[in-house]
Motif scaffolding. Structure first.
Motif, PDB file in Angstrom:
ATOM      1  N   THR A   1      -6.020   4.605  27.277  1.00  0.00           N
ATOM      2  CA  THR A   1      -6.584   4.402  26.369  1.00  0.00           C
ATOM      3  C   THR A   1      -6.994   6.065  25.022  1.00  0.00           C
ATOM      4  O   THR A   1      -7.008   5.752  24.269  1.00  0.00           O
ATOM      5  CB  THR A   1      -7.722   3.691  26.857  1.00  0.00           C
ATOM      6  OG1 THR A   1      -7.508   2.711  27.835  1.00  0.00           O
ATOM      7  CG2 THR A   1      -8.764   3.690  26.338  1.00  0.00           C
ATOM      8  N   LEU A   2      -8.033   6.699  25.814  1.00  0.00           N
ATOM      9  CA  LEU A   2      -8.089   7.997  25.393  1.00  0.00           C
ATOM     10  C   LEU A   2      -6.421   8.567  24.748  1.00  0.00           C
ATOM     11  O   LEU A   2      -6.810   9.173  23.347  1.00  0.00           O
ATOM     12  CB  LEU A   2      -8.239   8.993  26.330  1.00  0.00           C
ATOM     13  CG  LEU A   2      -9.845   9.042  26.563  1.00  0.00           C
ATOM     14  CD1 LEU A   2      -9.980   9.454  27.876  1.00  0.00           C
ATOM     15  CD2 LEU A   2     -10.980   8.281  25.632  1.00  0.00           C
TER      16      LEU A   2
ATOM     17  N   ALA B   1      -9.040   4.989  17.408  1.00  0.00           N
ATOM     18  CA  ALA B   1     -10.495   4.917  17.320  1.00  0.00           C
ATOM     19  C   ALA B   1     -10.467   5.163  18.409  1.00  0.00           C
ATOM     20  O   ALA B   1     -11.345   3.409  18.634  1.00  0.00           O
ATOM     21  CB  ALA B   1     -10.853   4.907  15.656  1.00  0.00           C
ATOM     22  N   ALA B   2     -11.710   5.411  19.255  1.00  0.00           N
ATOM     23  CA  ALA B   2     -12.646   5.748  20.257  1.00  0.00           C
ATOM     24  C   ALA B   2     -13.599   4.672  20.703  1.00  0.00           C
ATOM     25  O   ALA B   2     -14.142   3.467  21.055  1.00  0.00           O
ATOM     26  CB  ALA B   2     -12.199   6.565  21.101  1.00  0.00           C
ATOM     27  N   ASP B   3     -14.432   4.196  19.044  1.00  0.00           N
ATOM     28  CA  ASP B   3     -14.980   3.976  19.079  1.00  0.00           C
ATOM     29  C   ASP B   3     -15.267   2.666  18.347  1.00  0.00           C
ATOM     30  O   ASP B   3     -16.606   2.289  18.004  1.00  0.00           O
ATOM     31  CB  ASP B   3     -16.381   4.701  17.945  1.00  0.00           C
ATOM     32  CG  ASP B   3     -15.950   5.446  16.982  1.00  0.00           C
ATOM     33  OD1 ASP B   3     -14.702   5.452  16.473  1.00  0.00           O
ATOM     34  OD2 ASP B   3     -16.462   5.644  15.595  1.00  0.00           O
TER      35      ASP B   3
ATOM     36  N   HIS C   1     -10.091   5.255   9.060  1.00  0.00           N
ATOM     37  CA  HIS C   1     -11.337   5.281   7.928  1.00  0.00           C
ATOM     38  C   HIS C   1     -11.485   4.227   7.531  1.00  0.00           C
ATOM     39  O   HIS C   1     -10.949   3.223   7.259  1.00  0.00           O
ATOM     40  CB  HIS C   1     -10.886   6.494   7.265  1.00  0.00           C
ATOM     41  CG  HIS C   1     -10.282   8.345   7.452  1.00  0.00           C
ATOM     42  ND1 HIS C   1     -11.027   8.240   7.245  1.00  0.00           N
ATOM     43  CD2 HIS C   1      -8.838   7.943   7.624  1.00  0.00           C
ATOM     44  CE1 HIS C   1     -10.470   9.546   7.444  1.00  0.00           C
ATOM     45  NE2 HIS C   1      -9.661   9.934   7.855  1.00  0.00           N
ATOM     46  N   ALA C   2     -13.248   4.245   7.445  1.00  0.00           N
ATOM     47  CA  ALA C   2     -13.688   2.668   6.955  1.00  0.00           C
ATOM     48  C   ALA C   2     -12.875   2.754   5.078  1.00  0.00           C
ATOM     49  O   ALA C   2     -13.173   3.623   4.544  1.00  0.00           O
ATOM     50  CB  ALA C   2     -15.156   2.789   6.479  1.00  0.00           C
ATOM     51  N   LEU C   3     -12.823   1.406   4.640  1.00  0.00           N
ATOM     52  CA  LEU C   3     -12.358   0.457   4.232  1.00  0.00           C
ATOM     53  C   LEU C   3     -13.271  -0.114   3.532  1.00  0.00           C
ATOM     54  O   LEU C   3     -13.551  -1.420   4.428  1.00  0.00           O
ATOM     55  CB  LEU C   3     -10.636   0.602   4.252  1.00  0.00           C
ATOM     56  CG  LEU C   3     -10.528   0.320   2.542  1.00  0.00           C
ATOM     57  CD1 LEU C   3      -8.359   1.420   2.639  1.00  0.00           C
ATOM     58  CD2 LEU C   3      -9.792  -1.035   2.513  1.00  0.00           C
TER      59      LEU C   3
ATOM     60  N   SER D   1      -6.947  -2.744  10.218  1.00  0.00           N
ATOM     61  CA  SER D   1      -7.180  -3.765  10.432  1.00  0.00           C
ATOM     62  C   SER D   1      -8.891  -3.850  10.309  1.00  0.00           C
ATOM     63  O   SER D   1      -9.211  -3.352   9.609  1.00  0.00           O
ATOM     64  CB  SER D   1      -6.875  -2.879  12.188  1.00  0.00           C
ATOM     65  OG  SER D   1      -8.013  -1.511  12.480  1.00  0.00           O
ATOM     66  N   THR D   2      -8.833  -4.695  11.013  1.00  0.00           N
ATOM     67  CA  THR D   2     -10.565  -5.703  11.187  1.00  0.00           C
ATOM     68  C   THR D   2     -10.922  -5.954  12.807  1.00  0.00           C
ATOM     69  O   THR D   2     -10.149  -6.178  13.429  1.00  0.00           O
ATOM     70  CB  THR D   2     -10.640  -6.899  10.279  1.00  0.00           C
ATOM     71  OG1 THR D   2     -12.104  -7.266   9.796  1.00  0.00           O
ATOM     72  CG2 THR D   2      -9.900  -7.690  10.578  1.00  0.00           C
ATOM     73  N   GLU D   3     -12.210  -5.815  12.778  1.00  0.00           N
ATOM     74  CA  GLU D   3     -12.963  -6.309  14.436  1.00  0.00           C
ATOM     75  C   GLU D   3     -12.282  -7.411  14.132  1.00  0.00           C
ATOM     76  O   GLU D   3     -12.441  -8.785  13.548  1.00  0.00           O
ATOM     77  CB  GLU D   3     -14.529  -6.717  13.818  1.00  0.00           C
ATOM     78  CG  GLU D   3     -14.927  -7.078  15.847  1.00  0.00           C
ATOM     79  CD  GLU D   3     -16.113  -6.608  15.131  1.00  0.00           C
ATOM     80  OE1 GLU D   3     -16.987  -7.028  16.411  1.00  0.00           O
ATOM     81  OE2 GLU D   3     -16.832  -6.332  14.655  1.00  0.00           O
ATOM     82  N   ALA D   4     -11.668  -7.774  16.030  1.00  0.00           N
ATOM     83  CA  ALA D   4     -10.861  -9.186  15.542  1.00  0.00           C
ATOM     84  C   ALA D   4     -12.341 -10.181  17.319  1.00  0.00           C
ATOM     85  O   ALA D   4     -13.182  -9.218  17.502  1.00  0.00           O
ATOM     86  CB  ALA D   4      -9.998  -8.863  16.934  1.00  0.00           C
ATOM     87  N   GLY D   5     -11.448 -11.331  16.704  1.00  0.00           N
ATOM     88  CA  GLY D   5     -12.357 -12.173  17.521  1.00  0.00           C
ATOM     89  C   GLY D   5     -13.446 -12.314  17.105  1.00  0.00           C
ATOM     90  O   GLY D   5     -14.780 -12.809  17.525  1.00  0.00           O
ATOM     91  N   VAL D   6     -14.092 -12.099  15.533  1.00  0.00           N
ATOM     92  CA  VAL D   6     -15.676 -12.394  15.281  1.00  0.00           C
ATOM     93  C   VAL D   6     -15.893 -13.830  15.001  1.00  0.00           C
ATOM     94  O   VAL D   6     -14.245 -14.689  14.269  1.00  0.00           O
ATOM     95  CB  VAL D   6     -15.503 -11.505  14.161  1.00  0.00           C
ATOM     96  CG1 VAL D   6     -15.619 -10.593  14.589  1.00  0.00           C
ATOM     97  CG2 VAL D   6     -14.295 -12.252  13.037  1.00  0.00           C
TER      98      VAL D   6
END
Length: 275
Positions: A11-12, A26-28, A140-142, A176-181
Motif C-alpha cells: 500500500t505504501l 496519496a496515502a491520505d 492535487h485537488a482540482l 479521480s473522485t471519492e468512491a462509494g458516496v
C-alpha cells in the motif's frame, strides 16, 4: 502478521499509472474511482458572472463523469441559468510546469490546491483561456467553477505537460473522485449570495436575532406567499400575501393577493419575529 506487513508495504509503495507514467498514490485520500464529480445547481435567475452559492443548498444534479468535456444540456443536467462545480483529484506524473487550457461558454475558473490557475469568468462564447502552474508529482485537488446564462453550454479542460508541445484533454486516468458516496440531489431553484430575496422565493429562515423570540403562528395548511406582517391595535397579526412572485423580483403588475388577520392569544412584551 507477516501477511499484514506485506500488505502494508504494498500500500505504501503503490503507484497510479497516468498516461504511461507512474504517479505516487496519496496515502491520505479516501477510496477513489476514475473520473470527476459534477454538481449542477439550477438558478432562480440569470447571472453575468460566477456567483457564490448560498450555503446549505443541495444540487439538482450530482453525478460521476469520466472527463471534463461537455457541450449538451443532458451532460450538465440543465440548459440555462445554472452553476456547475467540478470536483476531482488530479494525478500529476512528474514535477514541472503544467499549462491548462479551459474552454467554456459562459464563464469558468480552474483552481488547483486552492490556487487560481485560470480565470475565464464572464459572459462569452466557447473561447479558450490558458494558465500555467508548477506542480510536484503526486495528487492535487482540482476544482472547476462554471456558469451558464443562456444559449449554448460548453466546458472542456485540457493540459500540456512538461516537455509537450500540444494540448490534450485531461484524461480519465489522471482524474479521480471519492468512491462509494451517496449522491443526494433536490429539485427547485438555488440562490446566489447577494441575490435580492423576494416574497415566496422558498428560502429558509437562516437565523433569528438573539433579542427576538421565534413563534410559529401559522395555522395548519396556511401557506401563502407572505409579503408583509404587522400587528394591529387590537392585537391581531395582519398577514399580507401576494398572488404571484417573479424569481427576479416584483413584477410591474403583480397578481392581487389577500390580507388575513390572525388572532394572537397574548402578545409578549419582549420583541419577536413571526413566520
Amino acid at each position: 502478521m507477516t501477511r499484514r506487513r506485506g500488505i502494508a508495504a504494498v500500500t505504501l509503495g503503490a503507484v497510479v499509472a497516468v498516461g504511461g507514467w507512474a504517479v505516487p498514490a496519496a496515502a491520505d485520500l479516501p477510496e477513489q474511482e476514475p473520473g470527476v464529480t459534477l454538481r449542477t445547481f439550477q438558478l432562480a435567475q440569470g447571472q453575468d458572472a460566477i456567483c457564490t452559492l448560498k450555503s446549505g443548498q443541495t444540487p439538482n444534479v450530482d453525478k460521476l463523469m469520466p472527463t471534463i468535456s461537455w457541450d449538451t444540456a443532458e451532460q450538465f443536467g440543465a440548459e440555462d441559468n445554472f452553476v456547475s462545480h467540478v470536483i476531482a483529484n488530479l494525478a500529476v506524473p512528474t514535477d514541472g510546469e503544467y499549462t491548462f487550457r479551459l474552454t467554456s461558454d459562459d464563464g469558468s475558473r480552474l483552481s488547483i490546491d486552492d490556487q487560481l490557475v485560470v480565470d475565464h469568468d464572464g459572459l462569452h462564447g466557447a473561447e479558450p483561456k490558458e494558465g500555467t502552474t508548477t506542480l510536484t508529482a503526486g495528487t492535487h485537488a482540482l476544482f472547476v467553477e462554471f456558469f451558464e446564462a443562456g444559449g449554448g453550454q460548453e466546458l472542456h479542460l485540457e493540459w500540456k505537460a512538461p516537455g509537450s508541445s500540444t494540448f490534450e484533454l485531461v484524461p480519465e486516468s489522471a482524474l479521480s473522485t471519492e468512491a462509494g458516496v451517496v449522491r443526494v440531489t433536490a429539485p427547485g431553484y438555488k440562490y446566489c449570495e447577494g441575490d435580492t430575496d423576494s416574497a415566496g422565493d422558498g428560502l429558509r429562515l437562516d437565523s433569528v436575532n438573539p433579542n427576538y423570540e421565534l413563534v410559529d403562528l401559522r395555522p395548519e395548511g396556511f401557506e401563502p406567499k407572505v409579503s408583509g406582517l404587522a400587528f394591529t391595535p387590537d392585537e391581531q397579526l395582519a398577514v399580507v400575501t401576494t398572488g404571484e412572485v417573479s424569481s427576479g423580483g416584483w413584477r410591474p403588475d403583480p397578481t392581487s393577493g389577500e390580507v388575513y388577520f390572525l388572532d394572537v392569544p397574548s402578545r409578549p412584551t419582549a420583541p419577536r419575529t413571526s413566520r
